[in-house]
Design an enzyme around this catalytic site. Structure first.
Site, PDB file in Angstrom:
ATOM      1  N   GLU A 189      41.523  -1.479  33.064  1.00  0.00           N
ATOM      2  CA  GLU A 189      42.969  -1.679  33.112  1.00  0.00           C
ATOM      3  C   GLU A 189      43.615  -0.640  34.021  1.00  0.00           C
ATOM      4  OE1 GLU A 189      46.986  -1.686  30.322  1.00  0.00           O
ATOM      5  OE2 GLU A 189      45.009  -1.737  29.378  1.00  0.00           O
TER       6      GLU A 189
ATOM      7  N   LYS B  36      35.698  -3.966  11.150  1.00  0.00           N
ATOM      8  CA  LYS B  36      35.904  -4.759  12.371  1.00  0.00           C
ATOM      9  C   LYS B  36      36.806  -5.974  12.166  1.00  0.00           C
ATOM     10  CE  LYS B  36      31.433  -3.094  13.945  1.00  0.00           C
ATOM     11  NZ  LYS B  36      30.032  -3.391  14.257  1.00  0.00           N
TER      12      LYS B  36
ATOM     13  N   ASP C 103      31.313   2.577  18.490  1.00  0.00           N
ATOM     14  CA  ASP C 103      31.187   1.146  18.217  1.00  0.00           C
ATOM     15  C   ASP C 103      32.461   0.455  18.686  1.00  0.00           C
ATOM     16  OD1 ASP C 103      31.039  -1.427  17.096  1.00  0.00           O
ATOM     17  OD2 ASP C 103      29.829  -0.719  15.423  1.00  0.00           O
TER      18      ASP C 103
ATOM     19  N   HIS D 192      53.476  -0.276  37.466  1.00  0.00           N
ATOM     20  CA  HIS D 192      52.330  -1.155  37.721  1.00  0.00           C
ATOM     21  C   HIS D 192      52.351  -1.687  39.152  1.00  0.00           C
ATOM     22  CE1 HIS D 192      50.234  -1.736  33.823  1.00  0.00           C
ATOM     23  NE2 HIS D 192      51.370  -1.281  33.337  1.00  0.00           N
TER      24      HIS D 192
END
Length: 403
Positions: free
Chosen positions: A99, A228, A303, A398
């Site tokens: 990103e 998760k 993870d 951006h």
């Protein structure tokens, strides 16, 4: 040395399966054979996937059916001073992401924190969880199992801790839903993230529950852990490290570094992160904490899927007389500095940059320090994005960076 083409042919002919190649060749050759097979069957060019720096055999605990490596650009933010219980002085934080503008934004926040003298960070709670679900005949039996559990935490701890030299069972809480009983085990797993440790230890404790009560184990994970998946229990009770970081930035530095005012940032935080998140029914009341958590997890061998829990963060902002007060509290940041992906070479090197590779002294201090540094990075990201929104600079930033 076995020829990768010959191995690929044996898979095509049905003589071997993809997962069996390491039994017939070294790990590098097996990976090359899989790439060759995929290139032939899909038309893809996997030459870049095949260019990786780590030893394929050493990666065996982390991957199956290996074909190569996925390379994500890695950068660094900082240094940023962290006044933590485990982390101190200045730290760089490696972040891996695709990103654009993310690191530039987080680094701007780090600069603002640095100019203000640094952030304070603390691990407030530590506990990896596993919650098996048991079946019983009725609520009467369920109540019996729950009562037995509360009275026998010491016995459950003895059973669970017999499987590990490091893990420590700190709590077991029963939850009853009709003829189902959930037991939420909580462990101090020291410098390991500890999911595997908690799973193995909990299995041993479950055997004791079945021996001593009417309960029958249905599943070692009953989703009350919760791993998760978005879950209010993690936002409230925590999972892994519950960690907070805050900073007080003088008004002149808010204007110089963030190009806006404390009042404007406070209003943006209230309306966006608090009111907007509440209206959306969100479990995370923050701007983009998961951005920093995900990039840090990729870089540091954590993870990746546990970014879900890492998004359980609340950002608070207050315009005070002396400046802008801002904090980030992450309820369930699951990190470790030993085991899992921390053994991979680039991830190990990134942990060295933070200064937390391997086991700490005392045990658990390295993982605590890592949590404090990541929380500070998340705080920097929140400050920068809120500043960009408050000053209406988000889209132009951006555009300027070509993202």
């Amino acid at each position: 040395m076995t020829d990768p083409s010959a191995l690929a042919d044996r898979v095509r002919d049905g003589e071997l399966r993809l997962h069996e190649l390491e039994a017939h060749a070294d790990h590098e050759t097996a990976a090359a054979a899989r790439r060759e097979l995929l290139e032939a069957e899909t038309g893809a060019d996997l030459s870049t996937v095949g260019e990786y720096a780590f030893d394929a055999e050493a990666a065996e605990p982390n991957i199956e059916n290996m074909i190569g490596g996925a390379q994500v650009p890695m950068g660094v933010v900082g240094p940023v001073p962290v006044d933590g219980e485990a982390a101190d002085e200045e730290h760089y934080l490696p972040l891996a992401t695709s990103e654009g503008a993310l690191l530039a934004s987080v680094n701007r926040g780090c600069s603002a924190i640095r100019e203000a003298g640094g952030a304070t960070a603390r691990v407030l709670k530590n506990g990896m969880t596993r919650a098996p679900v048991f079946s019983v005949a009725d609520v009467g039996e369920a109540a019996t199992v729950a009562a037995w559990t509360r009275e026998n935490v010491d016995r459950l701890a003895e059973a669970a801790e017999s499987t590990t030299s490091h893990g420590e069972l700190t709590d077991v809480t029963p939850y009853v839903v009709g003829d189902s009983v959930f037991l939420r085990f909580v462990y101090d797993t020291k410098d390991a993230m500890g999911m595997n440790m908690a799973t193995i230890a909990t299995q041993e404790a479950c055997d004791l529950v079945e021996d001593e009560t009417p309960a029958s184990l249905v599943a070692l994970s009953g989703n009350l852990c919760t791993d998760k998946k978005p879950a209010a229990i993690n936002a409230v009770e925590g999972r892994g490290r519950t960690v907070a970081a805050d900073v007080l930035i003088p008004h002149d530095q808010v204007e110089a570094k963030l190009k806006t005012t404390a009042d404007a940032i406070a209003e943006a935080n209230t309306r966006k992160n608090l009111v907007g998140s509440a209206k959306a029914g969100s479990l995370g009341f923050n701007a983009h904490a998961a951005n920093v958590v995900a990039a840090a997890f990729l870089a540091l061998g954590q993870d990746i899927a546990q970014v879900v829990e890492g998004s359980n963060a609340i950002t608070t902002v207050e315009a005070r007389e002396e400046g802008l007060y801002a904090s980030v509290t992450i309820a369930s940041l699951e990190v470790g500095t030993v085991g899992g992906g921390t053994k991979l070479p680039t991830q190990a090197e990134a942990l060295d940059v933070v200064g937390v590779r391997g086991g700490g002294d005392p045990s658990g201090s390295n993982a605590d320090a890592l949590a404090e540094v990541i929380a500070t990075g998340a705080l920097a990201g929140e400050l920068s994005l809120l500043g960009a929104l408050a000053s209406s600079h988000l889209s132009s930033a951006h555009e300027e960076l070509g993202r």
